[in-house]
Scaffold this motif. Structure first.
Motif, mmCIF file in Angstrom:
data_model
loop_
_atom_site.group_PDB
_atom_site.id
_atom_site.type_symbol
_atom_site.label_atom_id
_atom_site.label_comp_id
_atom_site.label_asym_id
_atom_site.label_seq_id
_atom_site.Cartn_x
_atom_site.Cartn_y
_atom_site.Cartn_z
ATOM 1 N N ILE A 1 36.343 1.748 28.583
ATOM 2 C CA ILE A 1 36.834 2.040 27.231
ATOM 3 C C ILE A 1 37.735 3.263 27.312
ATOM 4 N N ILE A 2 38.999 3.075 26.990
ATOM 5 C CA ILE A 2 39.988 4.131 27.200
ATOM 6 C C ILE A 2 40.369 4.844 25.904
ATOM 7 N N ASP A 3 40.172 6.146 25.898
ATOM 8 C CA ASP A 3 40.698 7.079 24.897
ATOM 9 C C ASP A 3 40.323 6.770 23.456
ATOM 10 N N MET A 4 39.116 6.307 23.232
ATOM 11 C CA MET A 4 38.677 6.058 21.855
ATOM 12 C C MET A 4 38.164 7.370 21.264
ATOM 13 N N GLN A 5 39.115 8.236 21.006
ATOM 14 C CA GLN A 5 38.862 9.586 20.543
ATOM 15 C C GLN A 5 39.255 9.717 19.074
ATOM 16 N N HIS B 1 33.503 5.471 29.932
ATOM 17 C CA HIS B 1 34.241 6.009 28.793
ATOM 18 C C HIS B 1 35.293 6.971 29.340
ATOM 19 N N VAL B 2 36.535 6.724 28.987
ATOM 20 C CA VAL B 2 37.632 7.579 29.449
ATOM 21 C C VAL B 2 38.096 8.426 28.269
ATOM 22 N N ARG B 3 38.284 9.716 28.535
ATOM 23 C CA ARG B 3 38.733 10.642 27.490
ATOM 24 C C ARG B 3 39.944 11.423 28.000
ATOM 25 N N HIS B 4 40.974 11.462 27.148
ATOM 26 C CA HIS B 4 42.186 12.195 27.492
ATOM 27 C C HIS B 4 42.067 13.644 27.033
ATOM 28 N N LEU B 5 42.329 14.563 27.936
ATOM 29 C CA LEU B 5 42.392 15.991 27.639
ATOM 30 C C LEU B 5 43.821 16.436 27.917
ATOM 31 N N LYS C 1 29.108 6.377 32.422
ATOM 32 C CA LYS C 1 30.059 7.247 33.126
ATOM 33 C C LYS C 1 31.139 7.747 32.164
ATOM 34 N N ILE C 2 31.473 9.023 32.285
ATOM 35 C CA ILE C 2 32.580 9.617 31.526
ATOM 36 C C ILE C 2 33.639 10.074 32.518
ATOM 37 N N ILE C 3 34.863 9.671 32.263
ATOM 38 C CA ILE C 3 36.009 10.121 33.053
ATOM 39 C C ILE C 3 36.909 10.922 32.131
ATOM 40 N N GLU C 4 37.274 12.115 32.550
ATOM 41 C CA GLU C 4 38.227 12.920 31.792
ATOM 42 C C GLU C 4 39.530 12.946 32.570
ATOM 43 N N LYS C 5 40.628 12.802 31.835
ATOM 44 C CA LYS C 5 41.936 12.734 32.481
ATOM 45 C C LYS C 5 42.947 13.542 31.691
ATOM 46 N N SER C 6 44.008 13.960 32.375
ATOM 47 C CA SER C 6 45.106 14.677 31.718
ATOM 48 C C SER C 6 46.424 13.929 31.888
#
Length: 184
Positions: A9-13, A49-53, A81-86
């Protein structure tokens, strides 16, 4: 194979739901993503879960403000799992590939936002890394955008072109029902 199919799941922020994010398509995408998430959880299948920072202070996704937080419906559980990316690609500068290999992941089902940015970038890498990759077309969305020549493109057009870029080359674009069937 069901236990080796990972939902990504990508960037559901929160910032993705704010008006300043722009005009978008697929207004039911969040509902479809939530249904897929519930199905994966009920099947005890792996979830990322992917989160954009963002590195840009004016971004909706600048760390330590509300836009960067996961939407309530997509709060990760302790064993997810949580992945944080920039950068758009969730594989770049992260341990996603290593983690997926440790899980013996054979396939990925990718959903989220935005289709033409983080979804497309991540799916291209997944395909290039050898993962069987699926994109659920109705569980992704895009925003309107000007093309290279300055012509305004609707969110539907941006979404459709991105799916066309991915289908058959890096991934298979599927429906939500087809995604559910992968875990049957």
């Amino acid at each position: 194979m069901s236990k080796s199919i990972v939902l990504v799941i990508i960037d559901m922020q929160q910032g993705m739901s704010w008006p300043q994010a722009g005009e978008r398509n697929n207004p039911n995408a969040e509902q479809e993503i939530a249904e897929l998430l519930a199905h994966w959880r009920a099947s005890h299948a792996p979830i990322v879960h992917v989160r954009h920072l963002s590195t840009e202070p004016e971004s909706l996704f600048w760390p330590e403000q509300e836009g960067v937080l996961f939407q309530d419906a997509f709060q990760p559980l302790a064993d997810e799992k949580i992945i944080e990316k920039s950068v758009p690609d969730a594989f770049t500068y992260s341990d996603l590939n290593v983690w997926l290999r440790e899980q013996d992941a054979q396939a990925l089902v990718v959903v989220g936002v935005s289709t033409n940015n983080s979804v497309e970038s991540t799916v291209r890498s997944a395909g290039n890394l050898g993962f069987k990759t699926y994109v659920v077309s109705s569980a992704c969305f895009a925003f309107e955008k000007d093309d290279f020549f300055g012509q305004s493109r609707s969110a539907d057009e941006v979404h459709a072109m991105s799916l066309a870029n991915l289908h058959g080359e890096y991934a298979t674009v599927i429906s939500q029902d087809e995604a559910f069937a992968l875990l049957s």
